[in-house]
Design a protein around this motif. Structure first.
Motif, mmCIF file in Angstrom:
data_model
loop_
_atom_site.group_PDB
_atom_site.id
_atom_site.type_symbol
_atom_site.label_atom_id
_atom_site.label_comp_id
_atom_site.label_asym_id
_atom_site.label_seq_id
_atom_site.Cartn_x
_atom_site.Cartn_y
_atom_site.Cartn_z
ATOM 1 N N ALA A 1 0.857 -1.188 0.000
ATOM 2 C CA ALA A 1 0.000 0.000 0.000
ATOM 3 C C ALA A 1 0.890 1.233 0.000
ATOM 4 N N PHE A 2 0.381 2.304 -0.602
ATOM 5 C CA PHE A 2 1.185 3.519 -0.723
ATOM 6 C C PHE A 2 0.960 4.437 0.471
ATOM 7 N N VAL A 3 2.072 4.881 1.070
ATOM 8 C CA VAL A 3 2.041 5.805 2.207
ATOM 9 C C VAL A 3 2.753 7.091 1.793
ATOM 10 N N PRO A 4 2.071 8.243 1.810
ATOM 11 C CA PRO A 4 2.712 9.507 1.419
ATOM 12 C C PRO A 4 3.968 9.783 2.242
ATOM 13 N N GLY A 5 5.031 10.189 1.569
ATOM 14 C CA GLY A 5 6.276 10.489 2.255
ATOM 15 C C GLY A 5 7.137 9.278 2.539
ATOM 16 N N VAL A 6 6.598 8.088 2.305
ATOM 17 C CA VAL A 6 7.344 6.844 2.540
ATOM 18 C C VAL A 6 7.486 6.054 1.242
#
Length: 282
Positions: free
Chosen positions: A219-224
């Protein structure tokens, strides 16, 4: 202190056999090998005979081979040896909100595809309840989804068919496919980009290495960036050196690791296509 990395040798043998009633024509074989991943590094690849290597938009490495004309019961074999260094990894998190996720990623990795029909009312209702407890936080929501997935699905090893999210909401049982499909669907339901990874789960003993085919989620995590989740093995935002990622898919929900393309002439050409894998510890 335990070593956090391992080197593995994957020896993959492909056999293309003509089992039709006549001579075949030339064909093209597409073979997905491994994927670029933050928890594994491709050290070396040797292939005989050599194919043309390419990397797709989801960072999957695959080979293209021209299969020669085959007489009846004649076979064509391809052997690929891949050295991989895999590592234990715990992904970082931050206080990012769901509405901070780039729209371009939402558009490409949040579609309701086969196995991920999150537009179904049952999926939407579950997602709504989990979101209410998450304060629009990416971390909180994914943690709630992870816990829901683990507590709701009863593990059944080696299911015959992949049920997808709609099937698992009927039976609430499944193997790694059902765990990852439910996780991906609930993430996509609130516009968190999520995708599937298929590969191997390794088990090491003193004298040998065994494996099972396995699937997990990202899953995509903003900033990571893209973060791995393996709800079937209780790995939240983490992977181990015993995970080998072979192919990820987000723009599609299913991709065959082996595809043979050919035209039919006089006979209905039928090929027997097999993949054998040997894993060794280095």
């Amino acid at each position: 202190m335990l070593d956090s990395t391992k080197k593995w040798l994957l020896e993959i043998t492909i056999s293309v056999e003509n089992v039709s009633g006549g001579r075949t024509e030339k064909s093209i074989l597409y073979h997905y090998l491994v994927t670029q991943s933050s928890h594994q590094t491709i050290i070396e690849i040797n292939q005989q005979p050599k194919g043309r290597m390419k990397i797709d938009k989801e960072q999957n490495l695959y080979a293209i081979h021209k299969v020669p004309i085959l007489d009846v019961h004649e076979s064509y074999k391809i052997t690929t040896k891949i050295v991989i260094e895999a590592r234990d990894i715990d992904f970082p998190f931050n206080a990012s909100k769901i509405d901070e996720i780039p729209k371009s990623l939402v558009q490409s990795n949040c579609k309701p595809l086969k196995y991920w029909e999150f537009d179904d009312e049952r999926v939407q209702n579950i997602a709504k309840k989990l979101l209410e407890k998450s304060d629009n936080s990416v971390y909180n929501y994914l943690l709630n989804v992870f816990r829901y997935t683990w507590h709701k699905i009863k593990i059944r090893n080696l299911m015959k068919d992949r049920l997808g999210v709609l099937g698992v909401l009927e039976s609430y049982e499944g193997d790694c496919d059902e765990f990852s499909d439910l996780f991906i669907s609930l993430a996509r339901a609130v516009k968190i980009p999520a995708r599937r990874v298929v590969g191997l789960s390794l088990h090491e003993t003193d004298d040998k290495v065994s494996f099972m085919y396995h699937a997990w989620a990202e899953a995509f995590v903003p900033g990571v960036g893209w973060v791995s989740f393996d709800p079937a093995l209780k790995k939240f935002a983490s992977l181990t050196k015993f995970h080998i990622a072979r192919c990820r898919m987000g723009t599609v929900s299913q991709r065959s690791l082996l595809t043979l393309k050919y035209k039919i002439r006089k006979y209905d050409n039928i090929f027997n296509l097999n993949e054998d894998i040997l894993v060794l510890r280095l």
